[in-house]
Design an enzyme around this catalytic site. Structure first.
Site, PDB file in Angstrom:
ATOM      1  N   ASP A 294      -4.358  -2.449 -19.956  1.00  0.00           N
ATOM      2  CA  ASP A 294      -3.237  -3.238 -19.441  1.00  0.00           C
ATOM      3  C   ASP A 294      -3.618  -4.059 -18.219  1.00  0.00           C
ATOM      4  OD1 ASP A 294      -1.575  -2.430 -21.399  1.00  0.00           O
ATOM      5  OD2 ASP A 294      -0.332  -1.113 -20.182  1.00  0.00           O
TER       6      ASP A 294
ATOM      7  N   ASN B 163      -1.435  -4.267   0.476  1.00  0.00           N
ATOM      8  CA  ASN B 163      -1.423  -3.165  -0.489  1.00  0.00           C
ATOM      9  C   ASN B 163      -2.462  -3.355  -1.584  1.00  0.00           C
ATOM     10  OD1 ASN B 163       0.343  -1.353   0.588  1.00  0.00           O
ATOM     11  ND2 ASN B 163       2.011  -1.741  -0.853  1.00  0.00           N
TER      12      ASN B 163
ATOM     13  N   ASP C  46       8.813  -0.259   3.862  1.00  0.00           N
ATOM     14  CA  ASP C  46       7.435  -0.714   3.698  1.00  0.00           C
ATOM     15  C   ASP C  46       7.381  -2.174   3.251  1.00  0.00           C
ATOM     16  OD1 ASP C  46       6.564   1.764   4.422  1.00  0.00           O
ATOM     17  OD2 ASP C  46       6.184   2.465   2.387  1.00  0.00           O
ATOM     18  N   GLY C  47       8.384  -2.609   2.493  1.00  0.00           N
ATOM     19  CA  GLY C  47       8.420  -4.010   2.067  1.00  0.00           C
ATOM     20  C   GLY C  47       8.530  -4.972   3.230  1.00  0.00           C
TER      21      GLY C  47
END
Length: 525
Positions: free
Chosen positions: A398, A368, A289-290
């Site tokens: 966060d 993404n 996927d990268g």
């Protein structure tokens, strides 16, 4: 309870600021009283009962709410002005292109077949191609042609015209008797509003001319990927007679292996990368996927169809297996194929020193998600969020994730967001470890514009990362503006979009995997 004596050691002539906090955590600091009046109030003993303190607290709360409404009104006005300017720019561009088409219509027309096969993407065309007279003949009313998907906003007069394969996108049908091109979603027959049935929402790509050029992108530092790339290049050249582009580092590796690969082409600078979509008919990725994310980041505008082969850890976007790549590519080059249009977000960083929202840094496209977090700071992130003209909330935690539906199985999933089918048009609004028990994730429609701003009273700056890279600092007063990009990423499907999605979450995440209940237990009588 007896009143307490309050003392103050502050001094100066400029005034002090009083801070108030609204119910939802929206904090704003304003100078409310002269310093002398505050000192006199603090130095004198408080007379009366607790009712006076309660009344004073309620008054401050009312003032804070009023100031918050003023801030929301200002943000609403800025968003409305930005929307009107965007509409004006779109209308101006459309009018200029209509004028160009009107001028070109006076010249002798080329043959229609030549227009289909030529690189129409290099001409400045919009999605609406009615004015040039080609829409009814080339695209008909049932599909989307390649020059509508792979369009370029600016013509490149210096580069040579490249013959590029054209294709058409259309709705697939299931069964011969189904209505293949039924686009009506709502019916108003006899005054009754009813949802119309659709044969299928799966999109199919049909080649109108054979692909001639292929771009192969690979995962770096992998011997197995390098061997497969060399084998695939040989097969595509010898059996399909295709022109092949690779990355510069891949060409160096292939030439070091054999001088046979002299025919391979590549690029030398970023300007050539920006024009790749006008030369390439098909993109093949060898990795995980990268690698698909890296491929999408290379194309700042239109993206050619992508065929992703799985050679990585997870395969949410890589349904094809490398073991039978010849059969897969034979089927894809022949067509038609099912594709998934994966939406992207376009992000703009607006600095505090900017005069308006249009004075931004270079836009960044993400497939993404974009993440706004606290970085190395130990303080909670303080973020004000707006959706179009509406105040959403103040994030204290966060951080925050703004994700596409393709990215719903990535960081957003780990933060508690829902898994969403990649062809569902929407933006996921997912908090990261919020300091609240009631802060649940949202899924917003695709047409909205989200603005995330670091308030001036934030204790620390925030950090934004785009698909896990290109990290940028957001100081107090800076903002990040996100909306749906007009250029999706078309990825080929092994079966169809839904089948590939369900298979990926079953194999990649072992979704809802448990042992089946034994049948030989107690039964209901």
């Amino acid at each position: 309870m007896a009143p307490h004596k309050l003392n103050s050691n502050s001094s100066g002539n400029s005034g002090v600021s009083a801070s108030s906090q609204a119910d939802n955590g929206f904090i704003t600091s304003f100078s409310l009283f002269p310093e002398k009046a505050v000192q006199e109030l603090l130095q004198s003993p408080v007379q009366g009962s607790d009712d006076h303190l309660i009344e004073f607290s309620e008054s401050l709360r009312t003032v804070a709410k009023a100031l918050r409404k003023v801030a929301e009104g200002k943000a609403s006005a800025q968003a409305e002005a930005a929307e009107w300017k965007r509409k004006y720019e779109l209308e101006r561009t459309r009018n200029l292109q209509f004028e160009d088409r009107g001028k070109s219509s006076l010249e002798p027309c080329a043959d229609l077949d030549d227009l289909k096969t030529n690189n129409i993407a290099k001409q400045p065309t919009l999605y609406n191609n009615v004015a040039n007279g080609l829409s009814e003949e080339c695209c008909s009313s049932n599909g989307i042609c390649s020059h509508e998907v792979l369009r370029d906003g600016k013509p490149d007069s210096d580069s040579k015209m490249v013959r590029k394969a054209s294709f058409k996108l259309q709705w697939c049908c299931k069964g011969e008797k189904s209505d293949q091109h039924k686009h009506d979603v709502v019916s108003f027959e006899r005054g009754n509003i009813t949802t119309a049935e659709r044969s299928s929402k799966q999109i199919s790509l049909k080649w109108e001319s054979s692909p001639q050029t292929v771009l192969i992108l690979t995962k770096p530092n992998s011997i197995s990927v390098q061997i497969l790339c060399a084998e695939m290049v040989r097969w595509l050249r010898q059996h399909k007679k295709l022109q092949i582009y690779v990355e510069p580092r891949v060409k160096v590796d292939l030439l070091a292996e054999s001088s046979y690969f002299n025919f391979i082409e590549t690029w030398s600078d970023d300007r050539e990368i920006l024009m790749l979509h006008t030369k390439v008919d098909l993109v093949i990725t060898l990795g995980g996927d990268g690698t698909v994310l890296w491929t999408a980041s290379m194309f700042k505008g239109p993206v050619p169809p992508i065929v992703p082969f799985s050679l990585g850890s997870l395969g949410f976007m890589t349904p094809f297996y490398s073991e039978n790549y010849k059969e897969c590519l034979e089927s894809i080059l022949k067509g038609p194929i099912s594709i998934t249009l994966r939406h992207r977000l376009i992000c703009h960083v607006v600095r505090d020193a900017a005069k308006d929202d249009f004075e931004t840094e270079e836009p960044i496209l993400v497939l993404n998600e974009v993440t706004i977090d606290r970085g190395i700071s130990s303080y909670l992130t303080n973020l004000e969020c707006y959706c179009d003209n509406s105040f959403v909330t103040c994030v204290q935690g966060d951080g925050l994730i703004l994700s596409t539906t393709s990215g719903s199985t990535a960081y957003s999933l780990a933060a508690g967001g829902s898994m969403v089918h990649p062809q569902v048009p929407g933006i996921l609004f997912t908090p990261i470890c919020p300091h609240s028990l009631s802060f649940r994730p949202l899924i917003l429609p695709e047409h909205v514009t989200l603005r995330v701003q670091v308030p001036f009273n934030s204790r620390s700056p925030a950090w934004a990362s785009f698909d896990g890279k290109d990290r940028k600092q957001l100081a107090p007063g800076d903002a990040l503006v996100c909306s749906m990009a007009p250029w999706p990423v078309p990825t080929a499907c092994l079966v169809d979009s839904t089948n590939d999605f369900l298979r990926s979450i079953h194999e990649g995440l072992h979704w809802n995997l448990r042992k089946t209940q034994s049948f030989d237990g107690p039964r209901e009588t």
